[in-house]
Design a protein around this motif. Structure first.
Motif, PDB file in Angstrom:
ATOM      1  N   UNK A 107       0.834  -1.211   0.000  1.00  0.00           N
ATOM      2  CA  UNK A 107       0.000   0.000   0.000  1.00  0.00           C
ATOM      3  C   UNK A 107       0.869   1.262   0.000  1.00  0.00           C
ATOM      4  N   UNK A 108       0.370   2.302  -0.657  1.00  0.00           N
ATOM      5  CA  UNK A 108       1.088   3.580  -0.653  1.00  0.00           C
ATOM      6  C   UNK A 108       0.783   4.327   0.648  1.00  0.00           C
ATOM      7  N   UNK A 109       1.565   5.375   0.871  1.00  0.00           N
ATOM      8  CA  UNK A 109       1.312   6.216   2.045  1.00  0.00           C
ATOM      9  C   UNK A 109      -0.126   6.752   2.034  1.00  0.00           C
ATOM     10  N   UNK A 110      -0.597   7.203   0.867  1.00  0.00           N
ATOM     11  CA  UNK A 110      -1.969   7.759   0.818  1.00  0.00           C
ATOM     12  C   UNK A 110      -3.000   6.670   1.097  1.00  0.00           C
ATOM     13  N   UNK A 111      -2.679   5.418   0.758  1.00  0.00           N
ATOM     14  CA  UNK A 111      -3.610   4.318   1.105  1.00  0.00           C
ATOM     15  C   UNK A 111      -3.671   4.115   2.608  1.00  0.00           C
ATOM     16  N   UNK A 112      -2.486   4.138   3.261  1.00  0.00           N
ATOM     17  CA  UNK A 112      -2.487   3.976   4.726  1.00  0.00           C
ATOM     18  C   UNK A 112      -3.315   5.084   5.380  1.00  0.00           C
ATOM     19  N   UNK A 113      -3.137   6.310   4.887  1.00  0.00           N
ATOM     20  CA  UNK A 113      -3.909   7.434   5.448  1.00  0.00           C
ATOM     21  C   UNK A 113      -5.403   7.194   5.239  1.00  0.00           C
ATOM     22  N   UNK A 114      -5.752   6.778   4.011  1.00  0.00           N
ATOM     23  CA  UNK A 114      -7.172   6.545   3.704  1.00  0.00           C
ATOM     24  C   UNK A 114      -7.736   5.413   4.565  1.00  0.00           C
ATOM     25  N   UNK A 115      -6.935   4.373   4.781  1.00  0.00           N
ATOM     26  CA  UNK A 115      -7.405   3.234   5.590  1.00  0.00           C
ATOM     27  C   UNK A 115      -7.617   3.645   7.043  1.00  0.00           C
ATOM     28  N   UNK A 116      -6.687   4.512   7.519  1.00  0.00           N
ATOM     29  CA  UNK A 116      -6.769   4.966   8.906  1.00  0.00           C
ATOM     30  C   UNK A 116      -8.053   5.741   9.163  1.00  0.00           C
ATOM     31  N   UNK A 117      -8.514   6.451   8.127  1.00  0.00           N
ATOM     32  CA  UNK A 117      -9.709   7.275   8.286  1.00  0.00           C
ATOM     33  C   UNK A 117     -10.923   6.676   7.593  1.00  0.00           C
ATOM     34  N   UNK A 118     -10.872   5.376   7.306  1.00  0.00           N
ATOM     35  CA  UNK A 118     -11.944   4.744   6.529  1.00  0.00           C
ATOM     36  C   UNK A 118     -13.244   4.656   7.319  1.00  0.00           C
ATOM     37  N   UNK A 119     -14.359   4.653   6.592  1.00  0.00           N
ATOM     38  CA  UNK A 119     -15.660   4.385   7.203  1.00  0.00           C
ATOM     39  C   UNK A 119     -15.702   2.925   7.639  1.00  0.00           C
ATOM     40  N   UNK A 120     -16.466   2.645   8.708  1.00  0.00           N
ATOM     41  CA  UNK A 120     -16.441   1.306   9.292  1.00  0.00           C
ATOM     42  C   UNK A 120     -17.829   0.694   9.402  1.00  0.00           C
ATOM     43  N   UNK A 121     -18.673   0.970   8.383  1.00  0.00           N
ATOM     44  CA  UNK A 121     -19.986   0.329   8.358  1.00  0.00           C
ATOM     45  C   UNK A 121     -19.839  -1.170   8.137  1.00  0.00           C
ATOM     46  N   UNK A 122     -20.922  -1.897   8.362  1.00  0.00           N
ATOM     47  CA  UNK A 122     -20.898  -3.354   8.164  1.00  0.00           C
ATOM     48  C   UNK A 122     -21.488  -3.647   6.797  1.00  0.00           C
ATOM     49  N   UNK A 123     -20.629  -4.083   5.868  1.00  0.00           N
ATOM     50  CA  UNK A 123     -21.079  -4.274   4.493  1.00  0.00           C
ATOM     51  C   UNK A 123     -22.048  -5.453   4.361  1.00  0.00           C
ATOM     52  N   UNK A 124     -22.110  -6.297   5.397  1.00  0.00           N
ATOM     53  CA  UNK A 124     -23.065  -7.406   5.380  1.00  0.00           C
ATOM     54  C   UNK A 124     -24.414  -7.019   5.981  1.00  0.00           C
ATOM     55  N   UNK A 125     -24.470  -5.849   6.654  1.00  0.00           N
ATOM     56  CA  UNK A 125     -25.744  -5.405   7.258  1.00  0.00           C
ATOM     57  C   UNK A 125     -26.287  -4.195   6.496  1.00  0.00           C
ATOM     58  N   UNK A 126     -25.994  -2.988   6.977  1.00  0.00           N
ATOM     59  CA  UNK A 126     -26.560  -1.793   6.324  1.00  0.00           C
ATOM     60  C   UNK A 126     -25.689  -1.282   5.195  1.00  0.00           C
ATOM     61  N   UNK A 127     -24.527  -1.861   5.010  1.00  0.00           N
ATOM     62  CA  UNK A 127     -23.617  -1.368   3.981  1.00  0.00           C
ATOM     63  C   UNK A 127     -22.657  -0.347   4.548  1.00  0.00           C
TER      64      UNK A 127
END
Ligand SMILES: *Cc1c(COP(=O)(O)O)cnc(C)c1O
Length: 360
Positions: free
Chosen positions: A32-52
């Motif tokens: 992963x690139x640095x910008x990916x790590x940053x994006x992952x750190x601030x990612x949304x954490x909804x449940x893709x199996x429930x409400x998305x």
């Protein structure tokens, strides 16, 4: 205490940093690139199996728009995306046609035992099915196995990263549509093909019904793929993905990395293509009995036919020079350029080939 993303993550590295090993085994090894790590750190954490999850939806919408499709679905891998495409568009006791060396045929064929369909190879050249044979097979299928789907692949892995022409895609689409058969594109490396053609990806995807892209090859995301296509196919894909165990939970983390890859990594693939050409011409210039393919994208196939050593010996000796490559059949090795192969790494690889060639 605030800790930067990079400090938290062992193993994060930029091109050229750290290892002296030149790893040409695959573009899947990209970190992963640095910008990916940053994006992952601030990612949304909804449940893709429930409400998305909003981040996953954002990735799916962006891919659908980019490829000119109605909808898209995040997948754990391109293999699963291809299988879902087949399961939602084919019925049991039908056949799916593909070029004889297509990845779906050579590597993913076990999926046919789950789908209950025959994967039928059509002979081709440089990854492109012979159009006359395709037409004949489609015609003959009325009498025997009827065809429910045609698959194409670009860039084509086993054909050394060859790129299908827009004309070929148009013809396959036309012949298939004539029989009411949809077309699926295994575009694991679709953006390499787009760069090679110097055309937007949708100039290719306009000729297909569904398309798989992989986020974890040259685009450098750690994992993930996307299947795009019509609403109906993608809606059915949601339940088929669930059936296969492909529903994931807080997967916004992966989608965030994938979206960063999609937005930032495509233009730089041109560098990989340029270095692949340099690798190929340098290997051919050694005059050591090695015959390297002239790459259209980021894959160089090296035929060892007229050297005195086997594939195993070449792979082991190259490893001794800190150059990692993949054996590809009985006579070839495969070298793939990617983000961690900068000019210095490439020259070290060429020096490795040269040292072995001149040591003989
Ligand atoms: C790598 C690859 C796949 C499979 O991708 P995964 O994400 O590893 O499952 C499918 N098709 C082609 C052409 C590939 O190169």
């Amino acid at each position: 205490m605030q800790v930067s993303a990079k400090e938290r993550i062992p193993g994060s590295f930029q091109p050229g940093e750290g290892s002296s090993v030149v790893d040409l085994r695959s573009d899947t090894i990209t970190k992963p690139t640095q910008s990916m790590w940053e994006a992952m750190l601030h990612a949304s954490l909804g449940d893709d199996g429930l409400d998305g999850d909003v981040g996953v939806r954002a990735l799916e919408q962006e891919v659908a728009a980019l490829l000119g499709k109605e909808a898209a679905l995040f997948m754990p891998s391109a293999t699963m995306a291809n299988l879902v495409a087949i399961l939602v568009q084919s019925r049991r006791q039908r056949q799916v046609l593909m070029e004889a060396t297509a990845h779906i045929y050579t590597t993913e064929r076990g999926g046919s035992t789950l789908a209950g369909v025959s994967y039928t190879p059509v002979t081709g050249h440089r990854g492109a099915m012979d159009i006359d044979l395709l037409r004949q097979t489609l015609n003959a299928s009325r009498a025997s196995l009827s065809t429910s789907l045609v698959c194409v692949e670009t860039s084509h892995n086993n054909a050394g990263g060859a790129v299908l022409t827009l004309e070929h895609l148009r013809e396959v689409h036309e012949k298939s549509a004539h029989h009411g058969v949809p077309v699926h594109l295994d575009g694991a490396r679709l953006f390499n093909a787009a760069i090679a053609l110097q055309r937007p990806a949708r100039d290719m995807t306009v000729h297909v019904d569904t398309v798989t892209i992989c986020l974890s090859k040259g685009l450098s995301a750690p994992a993930g793929a996307v299947l795009a296509g019509p609403h109906t196919a993608i809606q059915r894909g949601v339940s088929v993905r669930k059936m296969l165990g492909g529903t994931q939970r807080q997967i916004g983390i992966m989608a965030a990395a994938g979206l960063a890859g999609l937005r930032t990594m495509v233009p730089r693939l041109a560098e990989d293509h340029r270095r692949a050409i340099r690798l190929s011409t340098s290997i051919n210039a050694l005059d050591a009995g090695l015959v390297a393919s002239l790459p259209e994208t980021n894959i160089v196939m090296v035929d060892l036919g007229s050297t005195r050593h086997s594939v195993e010996v070449w792979v082991a000796r190259l490893e001794g020079e800190d150059v990692l490559v993949r054996p590809w059949g009985a006579r070839q090795i495969r070298c793939v350029t990617h983000r961690h192969i900068d000019d210095g790494a490439l020259e070290r690889a060429i020096a490795g080939f040269s040292a072995i060639a001149s040591g003989d």
